[in-house]
Design a protein around this motif. Structure first.
Motif, PDB file in Angstrom:
ATOM      1  N   PRO A  96      -0.635 -15.608   0.868  1.00 30.12           N
ATOM      2  CA  PRO A  96       0.771 -15.822   0.531  1.00 30.12           C
ATOM      3  C   PRO A  96       1.370 -14.564  -0.102  1.00 30.12           C
ATOM      4  N   HIS A  97       2.697 -14.455  -0.039  1.00 31.36           N
ATOM      5  CA  HIS A  97       3.379 -13.267  -0.559  1.00 31.36           C
ATOM      6  C   HIS A  97       3.107 -13.099  -2.056  1.00 31.36           C
ATOM      7  N   LEU A  98       2.815 -11.867  -2.437  1.00 30.01           N
ATOM      8  CA  LEU A  98       2.661 -11.571  -3.856  1.00 30.01           C
ATOM      9  C   LEU A  98       4.049 -11.467  -4.482  1.00 30.01           C
ATOM     10  N   CYS A  99       4.161 -11.828  -5.752  1.00 29.72           N
ATOM     11  CA  CYS A  99       5.448 -11.635  -6.429  1.00 29.72           C
ATOM     12  C   CYS A  99       5.666 -10.134  -6.620  1.00 29.72           C
ATOM     13  N   TRP A 100       6.900  -9.749  -6.956  1.00 28.87           N
ATOM     14  CA  TRP A 100       7.231  -8.328  -7.063  1.00 28.87           C
ATOM     15  C   TRP A 100       6.410  -7.612  -8.127  1.00 28.87           C
TER      16      TRP A 100
END
Length: 117
Positions: free
Chosen positions: A47-51
């Protein structure tokens, strides 16, 4: 046989401005590379990592420490591989840019007569 160099060494205030200019170029190279890495980690991981985690991973690779979060998908692993190679070259290039004025001045001093300083 040997050239005679008559050009004087750059005065200290001009040299300091040159060092500042080259420092900004080196910081810009690192900054742009850091942003590229953060964008890649944010959008290419699953899943996408947070910024914050994306910037952290990019900084760790750019600094030579390696990734922090385990990468599960193949796309992220391929990106991390190329980003690691890119980061190594960028880091060495930025270091070269940062030291270039000092090395240039040192070599220039070696080739200038004492009377010309």
């Amino acid at each position: 046989m040997f050239e005679h160099h008559t050009q004087k060494v750059l005065p200290r205030p001009k040299f300091q401005r040159r060092v500042l200019k080259y420092s900004f170029v080196a910081m810009g190279m690192i900054g742009v590379s850091w942003v590229i890495g953060a964008i890649g980690y944010h959008y290419l991981t699953d899943p996408h990592l947070c910024w914050v985690d994306s910037f952290y991973n990019a900084a760790m690779i750019l600094g030579g420490m390696g990734p922090v979060d385990p990468l599960k998908c193949k796309t992220a692993k391929i990106f991390a591989s190329f980003y690691a190679l890119f980061s190594g070259i960028t880091f060495l290039s930025a270091t070269s840019v940062l030291f270039a004025p000092f090395i240039h001045r040192f070599l220039h001093i070696l080739h200038v007569d004492n009377a010309d300083r």
